[in-house]
Write a protein that holds these residues in place. Sequence first.
Motif, short mmCIF file in Angstrom:
data_model
loop_
_atom_site.label_atom_id
_atom_site.label_comp_id
_atom_site.label_asym_id
_atom_site.label_seq_id
_atom_site.Cartn_x
_atom_site.Cartn_y
_atom_site.Cartn_z
N ILE A 1 6.02 2.03 -21.90
CA ILE A 1 4.78 2.74 -22.23
C ILE A 1 3.89 2.80 -21.00
O ILE A 1 3.54 1.76 -20.41
CB ILE A 1 4.04 2.05 -23.40
CG1 ILE A 1 4.89 2.16 -24.67
CG2 ILE A 1 2.69 2.69 -23.67
CD1 ILE A 1 5.66 0.96 -24.99
N GLY A 2 3.52 3.99 -20.64
CA GLY A 2 2.65 4.16 -19.49
C GLY A 2 1.21 3.88 -19.85
O GLY A 2 0.78 4.12 -20.97
N VAL A 3 0.47 3.39 -18.87
CA VAL A 3 -0.97 3.18 -19.07
C VAL A 3 -1.68 4.24 -18.24
O VAL A 3 -1.53 4.30 -17.02
CB VAL A 3 -1.40 1.77 -18.63
CG1 VAL A 3 -2.91 1.59 -18.79
CG2 VAL A 3 -0.65 0.71 -19.42
N GLN A 4 -2.43 5.07 -18.93
CA GLN A 4 -3.07 6.19 -18.26
C GLN A 4 -4.12 5.72 -17.25
O GLN A 4 -4.89 4.78 -17.52
CB GLN A 4 -3.75 7.09 -19.31
CG GLN A 4 -4.23 8.41 -18.77
CD GLN A 4 -4.89 9.24 -19.87
OE1 GLN A 4 -5.76 8.75 -20.60
NE2 GLN A 4 -4.46 10.47 -20.02
N ASP A 5 -4.11 6.39 -16.11
CA ASP A 5 -5.10 6.10 -15.07
C ASP A 5 -6.47 6.56 -15.56
O ASP A 5 -6.63 7.71 -15.98
CB ASP A 5 -4.71 6.85 -13.79
CG ASP A 5 -5.56 6.42 -12.60
OD1 ASP A 5 -6.72 6.02 -12.82
OD2 ASP A 5 -5.07 6.52 -11.46
#
Lengths: 341, 305
Positions: free
Chosen positions: B192-196
């Motif tokens: 799961i990516g963590v949004q910038d």
Amino acid sequence: MKQYTVTQSQLINPDTLLLTVRPKHAKDQLLFYPGQYAAIGFKRFGRPSPMRCFSIVSSPNKAQELQFTARIQGNFTCSLAELEPGDDVFVRGPFGNFVIDEQYDRNVILMAGGIGITPYMSMIRFATETQLPIPITLLYSYHRQEEIPFFEELRYHEQHNPNFRALFFVTKGTAAAPKGSKVLQGRIDEARLRQLTGGHFGRFTYFLCGPKGFVESMRRMVTTNGADPSRVVSEEFTPTSPANAIAAAPQHTIPRWTYALTGASLVLAAGFFMALDVDRALERAALAAPASSTTQQTPGSSTAGTSQTPTSTDSTASNSTPVPTDTQPPMMYQQPMTSVS
Amino acid sequence: MNCYQREHKALGSTVLLTIVTTENAAHAASIFDLLIERIAAFEHQFSRFREDSELTAFNRRAGKRTAVTPAMHQLLTAAKTYAERTHGLYNPFILPALQRAGYRSSWPSPQDTTTIDYTERHVVRIDALQIGDSWARIPADSALDFGGIGKGYLLDELADMLADKNIAGYWLSLGGDIVCAGQDMDGQPWKIGVQDASDPGRTVHTIVAASNTRTAIATSGVTKRKGEQWGRPWHHLIDPRTGKPADTAILTATVVCASGTDADIYAKAVAIGGEVPAKKWIQAGQIRLCILQTVDGARTIEGGS
């Protein structure tokens, strides 16, 4: 259908609603016997709700208002609890034969479990108001003393009606009897009943009201000790009680011929569209036949083959390629990403 | 193994449902329908933007003892528990302050919803919420909102619904709050990516979820649902202690927890409270991992750091 207006809505204990309504017009006044019930409905966002039955708590002597008590435990009663003074309600009834016959019932024992007190309240109020010359004993079983509905009022009736007395049985918590009242720990049992009746069970008429289990056990207790079964009158508060026997009532009376015409038009319309579909399908099949001379294509098979089926079950599909979706057309797979919600 | 995904608009945001299963698309569609039905029912019952929701009816009866449904009772109980556990950094009573700050309509579709004005009411402490067996009461001049807990709570319900559906893996996202379990199409754990916080097109971190247990991830911060009112900027992250938009250096806080409700609550509490309470909750095992983004960049806090 009689039209009433809510005048008061209050919780008499954490889950018991007491709803007071007043007839809109004199002609809407309900004539009933103490112990009967009525169906209530209301409008919610302009549409009529189903109608549900509740015991009438008020005395028939006070025709200018009706009171109902309901345990709040479902969508309907939750909505009922949201009604506010000024809201309209519809009342149908009265119904039921859970009533004292003054000629026949000369010595009465009312046995209530939980919210089963409600039809008795009308009887007890009526008995005090008219000083009914019939000895009435109430045996009321409830979980906790502090939550007993109408506790103070029942004590009032004891003081103002020499023919009425009440015994409370609490099954949880501590029993603490205020002066002049009897609150006992435990359930209504045979020993207590024998003491009350002097062992002459057959001399009394028994009214039983409450949850099914309560009613059945009380019935068994009195009949096995000699009570006349025809003098054991019961009302159960269960999902199959008369409360559900009355379905939603239409707000307007529609003539039968209107239903007949509506039904006929639906049948004709359905037939017309079916014929149209068959005609179109045959036409499509005829067009497709030359193109597939070796296989027989059935009408509609081309659409059935693509709908809701993965267009690609490509095992090499990575997370960046289109993936089968349950909707057409397939959407690009979106990666999981957390962002400010 | 097939991977199916459906996108849907609800709860004022985008809902993304993804499942991996050996079953066919019809089976997946029936599961998605079930989940979306539950989401719609939840929104109908608990949205503060709906005139006919149970929550709105409840707020209208503020001050009175009001009968509540079992579902509402459970949610109220959860809200109270978490408010106490976070020492007030999460508080379901912040709605009047939220509206006074400018957040009045559902986002991002204000035209679809109703604004019910609670700006005259006050933020009260969680002690004021009385919960009985089947009733509850809030003070007459207060109003409740499940905005801080609803998505996480619903995610847990949705994940529970998938338990017996022959699914190898899933991830469900309600507007960026995610719950996942199992594996992706390649048999790998979900990533799961963590949004910038500064560039929504980029990720600053990738969380690898454990495949044998449920993982919930939520992000909270001041970078979304913001605006300007009377010439002053506002954002939707209200500090219950002051009743005003939180004055915080943290742009976003992302937390990884064992349940959606935990993640939803602790993400907000960390975004408001900062690093100190975050470390405490990590030590207590309530948060597995925390990623804080400030103007200076992203920083990860794990147990022991």
